[in-house]
Design a protein around this motif. Structure first.
Motif, PDB file in Angstrom:
ATOM      1  N   GLU A 173      -2.013   4.088   9.365  1.00 56.74           N
ATOM      2  CA  GLU A 173      -1.085   3.763  10.452  1.00 56.74           C
ATOM      3  C   GLU A 173      -1.131   2.272  10.795  1.00 56.74           C
ATOM      4  O   GLU A 173      -0.092   1.661  11.078  1.00 56.74           O
ATOM      5  CB  GLU A 173      -1.413   4.605  11.687  1.00 56.74           C
ATOM      6  N   ALA A 174      -2.315   1.686  10.761  1.00 54.07           N
ATOM      7  CA  ALA A 174      -2.455   0.265  11.091  1.00 54.07           C
ATOM      8  C   ALA A 174      -1.729  -0.607  10.074  1.00 54.07           C
ATOM      9  O   ALA A 174      -0.976  -1.524  10.439  1.00 54.07           O
ATOM     10  CB  ALA A 174      -3.941  -0.107  11.154  1.00 54.07           C
ATOM     11  N   VAL A 175      -1.937  -0.334   8.791  1.00 58.26           N
ATOM     12  CA  VAL A 175      -1.304  -1.138   7.737  1.00 58.26           C
ATOM     13  C   VAL A 175       0.200  -0.888   7.711  1.00 58.26           C
ATOM     14  O   VAL A 175       0.995  -1.820   7.519  1.00 58.26           O
ATOM     15  CB  VAL A 175      -1.955  -0.847   6.371  1.00 58.26           C
ATOM     16  N   SER A 176       0.604   0.360   7.926  1.00 52.41           N
ATOM     17  CA  SER A 176       2.038   0.674   7.980  1.00 52.41           C
ATOM     18  C   SER A 176       2.713  -0.111   9.103  1.00 52.41           C
ATOM     19  O   SER A 176       3.817  -0.644   8.934  1.00 52.41           O
ATOM     20  CB  SER A 176       2.242   2.176   8.200  1.00 52.41           C
ATOM     21  N   HIS A 177       2.044  -0.187  10.243  1.00 49.56           N
ATOM     22  CA  HIS A 177       2.580  -0.957  11.376  1.00 49.56           C
ATOM     23  C   HIS A 177       2.784  -2.420  10.991  1.00 49.56           C
ATOM     24  O   HIS A 177       3.830  -3.014  11.294  1.00 49.56           O
ATOM     25  CB  HIS A 177       1.621  -0.851  12.565  1.00 49.56           C
ATOM     26  N   MET A 178       1.799  -3.016  10.308  1.00 52.23           N
ATOM     27  CA  MET A 178       1.917  -4.423   9.927  1.00 52.23           C
ATOM     28  C   MET A 178       3.051  -4.634   8.924  1.00 52.23           C
ATOM     29  O   MET A 178       3.780  -5.629   9.003  1.00 52.23           O
ATOM     30  CB  MET A 178       0.584  -4.933   9.381  1.00 52.23           C
ATOM     31  N   GLY A 182       6.973  -6.793   9.203  1.00 51.19           N
ATOM     32  CA  GLY A 182       7.481  -7.786   8.273  1.00 51.19           C
ATOM     33  C   GLY A 182       6.428  -8.533   7.475  1.00 51.19           C
ATOM     34  O   GLY A 182       6.751  -9.480   6.738  1.00 51.19           O
ATOM     35  N   TYR A 183       5.164  -8.137   7.585  1.00 52.54           N
ATOM     36  CA  TYR A 183       4.119  -8.797   6.798  1.00 52.54           C
ATOM     37  C   TYR A 183       4.185  -8.324   5.352  1.00 52.54           C
ATOM     38  O   TYR A 183       4.347  -7.128   5.083  1.00 52.54           O
ATOM     39  CB  TYR A 183       2.739  -8.514   7.402  1.00 52.54           C
ATOM     40  N   LYS A 184       4.042  -9.265   4.429  1.00 51.07           N
ATOM     41  CA  LYS A 184       4.237  -8.965   3.002  1.00 51.07           C
ATOM     42  C   LYS A 184       2.940  -8.975   2.191  1.00 51.07           C
ATOM     43  O   LYS A 184       2.820  -8.267   1.200  1.00 51.07           O
ATOM     44  CB  LYS A 184       5.208  -9.990   2.382  1.00 51.07           C
ATOM     45  N   ARG A 185       2.001  -9.827   2.599  1.00 51.74           N
ATOM     46  CA  ARG A 185       0.737  -9.937   1.856  1.00 51.74           C
ATOM     47  C   ARG A 185      -0.418  -9.635   2.819  1.00 51.74           C
ATOM     48  O   ARG A 185      -0.908 -10.523   3.525  1.00 51.74           O
ATOM     49  CB  ARG A 185       0.579 -11.338   1.244  1.00 51.74           C
ATOM     50  N   ILE A 186      -0.799  -8.378   2.847  1.00 55.39           N
ATOM     51  CA  ILE A 186      -1.801  -7.918   3.812  1.00 55.39           C
ATOM     52  C   ILE A 186      -3.158  -7.807   3.128  1.00 55.39           C
ATOM     53  O   ILE A 186      -3.335  -7.039   2.177  1.00 55.39           O
ATOM     54  CB  ILE A 186      -1.400  -6.561   4.424  1.00 55.39           C
ATOM     55  N   ALA A 187      -4.103  -8.592   3.620  1.00 57.79           N
ATOM     56  CA  ALA A 187      -5.450  -8.579   3.053  1.00 57.79           C
ATOM     57  C   ALA A 187      -6.302  -7.522   3.748  1.00 57.79           C
ATOM     58  O   ALA A 187      -6.032  -7.127   4.894  1.00 57.79           O
ATOM     59  CB  ALA A 187      -6.105  -9.950   3.204  1.00 57.79           C
ATOM     60  N   LEU A 188      -7.336  -7.076   3.059  1.00 58.19           N
ATOM     61  CA  LEU A 188      -8.275  -6.090   3.605  1.00 58.19           C
ATOM     62  C   LEU A 188      -9.678  -6.670   3.634  1.00 58.19           C
ATOM     63  O   LEU A 188     -10.201  -7.126   2.610  1.00 58.19           O
ATOM     64  CB  LEU A 188      -8.268  -4.817   2.748  1.00 58.19           C
ATOM     65  N   LEU A 189     -10.300  -6.650   4.798  1.00 63.95           N
ATOM     66  CA  LEU A 189     -11.728  -6.927   4.906  1.00 63.95           C
ATOM     67  C   LEU A 189     -12.411  -5.570   4.946  1.00 63.95           C
ATOM     68  O   LEU A 189     -12.255  -4.817   5.913  1.00 63.95           O
ATOM     69  CB  LEU A 189     -12.042  -7.732   6.170  1.00 63.95           C
ATOM     70  N   GLU A 190     -13.140  -5.240   3.891  1.00 62.65           N
ATOM     71  CA  GLU A 190     -13.710  -3.900   3.787  1.00 62.65           C
ATOM     72  C   GLU A 190     -15.222  -3.923   4.031  1.00 62.65           C
ATOM     73  O   GLU A 190     -15.895  -4.931   3.823  1.00 62.65           O
ATOM     74  CB  GLU A 190     -13.417  -3.275   2.427  1.00 62.65           C
ATOM     75  N   GLY A 191     -15.735  -2.785   4.457  1.00 63.23           N
ATOM     76  CA  GLY A 191     -17.161  -2.642   4.687  1.00 63.23           C
ATOM     77  C   GLY A 191     -17.873  -2.135   3.452  1.00 63.23           C
ATOM     78  O   GLY A 191     -17.241  -1.836   2.432  1.00 63.23           O
ATOM     79  N   GLN A 274       2.470 -16.556  11.969  1.00 59.44           N
ATOM     80  CA  GLN A 274       2.062 -16.937  10.614  1.00 59.44           C
ATOM     81  C   GLN A 274       1.001 -16.007  10.027  1.00 59.44           C
ATOM     82  O   GLN A 274       0.873 -15.886   8.810  1.00 59.44           O
ATOM     83  CB  GLN A 274       1.525 -18.376  10.618  1.00 59.44           C
ATOM     84  N   LEU A 275       0.235 -15.364  10.895  1.00 60.65           N
ATOM     85  CA  LEU A 275      -0.829 -14.475  10.431  1.00 60.65           C
ATOM     86  C   LEU A 275      -1.002 -13.321  11.412  1.00 60.65           C
ATOM     87  O   LEU A 275      -1.222 -13.538  12.612  1.00 60.65           O
ATOM     88  CB  LEU A 275      -2.156 -15.237  10.301  1.00 60.65           C
ATOM     89  N   GLY A 276      -0.887 -12.105  10.895  1.00 61.52           N
ATOM     90  CA  GLY A 276      -1.152 -10.920  11.709  1.00 61.52           C
ATOM     91  C   GLY A 276      -2.617 -10.519  11.569  1.00 61.52           C
ATOM     92  O   GLY A 276      -3.212 -10.679  10.510  1.00 61.52           O
ATOM     93  N   ILE A 277      -3.192 -10.010  12.655  1.00 58.62           N
ATOM     94  CA  ILE A 277      -4.606  -9.602  12.629  1.00 58.62           C
ATOM     95  C   ILE A 277      -4.760  -8.240  13.292  1.00 58.62           C
ATOM     96  O   ILE A 277      -4.269  -8.018  14.411  1.00 58.62           O
ATOM     97  CB  ILE A 277      -5.507 -10.614  13.375  1.00 58.62           C
ATOM     98  N   CYS A 278      -5.458  -7.345  12.605  1.00 58.66           N
ATOM     99  CA  CYS A 278      -5.769  -6.027  13.173  1.00 58.66           C
ATOM    100  C   CYS A 278      -7.250  -5.749  12.964  1.00 58.66           C
ATOM    101  O   CYS A 278      -7.776  -5.947  11.868  1.00 58.66           O
ATOM    102  CB  CYS A 278      -4.923  -4.936  12.518  1.00 58.66           C
ATOM    103  N   GLY A 279      -7.910  -5.304  14.016  1.00 62.89           N
ATOM    104  CA  GLY A 279      -9.322  -4.945  13.932  1.00 62.89           C
ATOM    105  C   GLY A 279      -9.531  -3.445  13.948  1.00 62.89           C
ATOM    106  O   GLY A 279      -8.621  -2.667  13.657  1.00 62.89           O
ATOM    107  N   TYR A 280     -10.756  -3.036  14.321  1.00 61.88           N
ATOM    108  CA  TYR A 280     -11.092  -1.610  14.339  1.00 61.88           C
ATOM    109  C   TYR A 280     -12.224  -1.378  15.341  1.00 61.88           C
ATOM    110  O   TYR A 280     -13.244  -2.056  15.282  1.00 61.88           O
ATOM    111  CB  TYR A 280     -11.554  -1.151  12.953  1.00 61.88           C
ATOM    112  N   SER A 281     -12.031  -0.479  16.272  1.00 60.08           N
ATOM    113  CA  SER A 281     -13.045   0.044  17.210  1.00 60.08           C
ATOM    114  C   SER A 281     -12.726  -0.187  18.680  1.00 60.08           C
ATOM    115  O   SER A 281     -13.344   0.427  19.546  1.00 60.08           O
ATOM    116  CB  SER A 281     -14.455  -0.502  16.944  1.00 60.08           C
ATOM    117  N   ASN A 282     -11.779  -1.056  18.994  1.00 64.14           N
ATOM    118  CA  ASN A 282     -11.400  -1.321  20.382  1.00 64.14           C
ATOM    119  C   ASN A 282     -12.572  -1.813  21.227  1.00 64.14           C
ATOM    120  O   ASN A 282     -12.881  -1.271  22.290  1.00 64.14           O
ATOM    121  CB  ASN A 282     -10.783  -0.065  21.030  1.00 64.14           C
TER     122      ASN A 282
END
Length: 345
Positions: A173-178, A182-191, A274-282
């Motif tokens: 849902e988070a990536v779909s929202h981004m 209109g974001y085209k190149r979405i990077a993932l910071l993975e654990g 210029q850059l969208g940011i989404c985190g995790y855990s609130n």
């Protein structure tokens, strides 16, 4: 200054010249002791400032009425809220907590678990450290007849009670929202991929890209970026690519997302245009950063209450035919804030 010796039932017995067993029965309001003796014992106990050893009493009954909790960090909002939820539900049942933190080190996690076993707790609740690999210490919990409940970060192979989040769906849902912003190149910071939750979050990210027919690019996936510092390092690497991302999903934590935001600020990159940011855990700070950070609420207090109530439900149904669910999954919620809102709703 020498500390004053703790008064015991033997001190009361000696003063009254009666058997210690009679004192114990009187303090327990046993029917095998007459009322006059009970009153005399209680009066003498008060005079000698006797404090009942609740732990010893409970252990004699086969229960310590204590739950041990092991978390990576006590001072992170998610884990502290889970602990608060466990404590609230446990207090209502007359249980106490012993809280330990592993500091993300399996060696310390093992010591915490062994300490709790030696403390004769009734239940151990744990969320695994990031470098968790071998789980023999958790098997030892089960072998010692102690109930084991895993939450959030769990060992798949151990058949214990578990309370988890639907990490895959939340990430999807988070990536779909981004993408929809209109974001085209979405990077993932993975654990660390040895942990189930981070594998699930990566699957959600990949599924969203596939749904929207977007390419999956290895250069946009950064491993083990699960702290603020690692998130910042990963962001510098990503933003210095010939074709940098226009959005970053810090699937590991809000701390990682904060690292992203700080690097973007230093580099003069505007968020969210210029850059969208989404985190995790609130985490609490996500609401007050500038801009505020889009994140995923895991309903941590509710998770804690669910963990405790799952244990009590299991205890109540030990001798019943009703089956307690082994795994409870809580659906997280995407909280859309300024850091990903390029389009007005």
């Amino acid at each position: 200054m020498k500390s004053k010796k703790r008064t015991t039932i033997y001190d009361i017995a000696e003063k009254l010249n009666i058997a210690a067993s009679s004192v114990s029965r009187a303090l327990s309001n046993s029917n095998h002791v007459n009322e006059a003796t009970k009153k005399l014992v209680l009066k003498t106990a008060a005079e000698l400032n006797y404090k009942r050893n609740t732990l010893a009493s409970n252990l004699r009954k086969g229960k310590s009425k204590t739950i041990g909790v092991v978390v990576p960090f006590i001072n992170q909002n998610f884990f502290s809220n889970v602990i608060a939820g466990i404590e609230e539900a446990s207090y209502q049942k007359g249980y106490n907590l012993i809280i330990c933190q592993s500091n993300e080190l399996q060696s310390k996690e093992i010591k915490c678990v062994n300490t709790l076993i030696n403390q004769h707790v009734d239940c151990i609740v744990i969320s695994l450290s990031v470098d968790s690999s071998d789980h023999q210490h958790l098997q030892n919990v089960i072998d010692n007849g102690i109930e084991l409940i895993q939450f959030d970060r769990v060992a798949d192979e151990l058949e214990t009670l578990k309370v988890i989040n639907d990490n895959e769906q939340a990430s999807f849902e988070a990536v779909s929202h981004m993408i929809e912003q209109g974001y085209k190149r979405i990077a993932l910071l993975e654990g660390p991929q040895n942990l189930q939750i981070f594998r699930q979050r990566k699957v959600g990210y990949l599924n969203a890209l596939k749904k929207y027919d977007m390419p999956i690019l290895d250069e946009l996936i950064i491993e083990n970026a699960w702290t603020k510092e690692l998130g910042a390092n990963a962001t510098r690497k990503l933003l210095n690519l010939p074709e940098p991302p226009d959005a970053i999903f810090a699937s590991t934590s809000d701390f990682s997302a904060l690292g992203v935001l700080e690097v973007a600020s230093v580099m003069g990159i505007k968020v969210p245009s210029q850059l969208g940011i989404c985190g995790y855990s609130n985490e609490a700070f996500t609401e007050i950063t500038s801009p505020s950070i889009t994140t995923i609420d895991q309903f941590s207090v509710y998770m804690g209450k669910t963990v405790a109530n799952l244990y009590f439900q299991e205890m109540e149904n030990k001798d019943e035919t009703e089956v307690v669910p082994k795994i409870i999954s809580i659906k997280p919620k995407l909280l859309i804030r300024s850091s990903t809102q390029r389009k007005t709703v």
